[in-house]
Design a protein around this motif. Structure first.
Motif: not given
Length: 176
Positions: A83-84, A91-92, A128-129, A136-138
């Motif tokens: 996920g983000y 970001f995880w 989550h880890v 900065q960006t997905p």
């Protein structure tokens, strides 16, 4: 002035779990953020924030009572999705599904944290880890999803320490 400690409750990862996760991350993900060192991988159950060291004993004995009631037996979960979160730029990876016992543990530890002055967390609990910070960006989707089983057999009270190399997390107490 007494220095305050930055504290949180969480599941640590075993060396084997952390290395497997770091290996998957290095092979399968790209991100313009800062990679979290494998030694810092963990799942936060309850964030306390800053606490004066003289409150530590009271916190630990309260946690003893909370964790005595909770079954720290089977919290096994599989990190199988990513996920983000754009706002913090995180970001995880985390599990799609996890045992109810993990939710109950997180709720109890979050309540305890609030009693010790932490802000009540609004967001729903998602174990989550964190893989990368300050993205900065997905990030693009990983080339393959993770499949890493975490035993999560003990809960730790971690101290977050700022050093020259960045932040490191040190377990102060562990409950099995």
């Amino acid at each position: 002035a007494t220095t305050k400690m930055r504290l949180f409750f969480g599941f640590g990862l075993s060396a084997t779990e952390a290395l497997a996760l770091a290996d998957w991350r290095d092979r399968c993900t790209r991100c313009d953020g800062r990679a979290v060192p494998a030694a810092n991988f963990h799942i936060t159950l309850g964030f306390l924030g800053e606490l004066k060291p003289n409150k530590l004993d009271a916190l630990v004995s309260s946690a003893d009572r909370v964790l005595d009631k909770a079954a720290i037996s089977d919290h096994t979960m599989v990190l199988d999705q990513v996920g983000y979160w754009p706002k913090p730029g995180i970001f995880w990876t985390g599990p799609n599904r996890w045992p109810d016992s993990v939710d109950q543990l997180a709720a109890a530890l979050r309540d305890l944290a609030v009693r010790f002055g932490a802000r009540r967390e609004r967001a729903a609990f998602q174990p989550h880890v964190t893989l990368f910070r300050r993205c900065q960006t997905p990030p693009p989707a990983p080339t393959e999803n993770p499949q890493i089983t975490l035993a999560a057999e003990s809960v730790s009270l971690f101290e977050s320490r700022q050093g020259r190399e960045g932040v490191s997390y040190h377990p102060l107490t562990e409950w099995h």
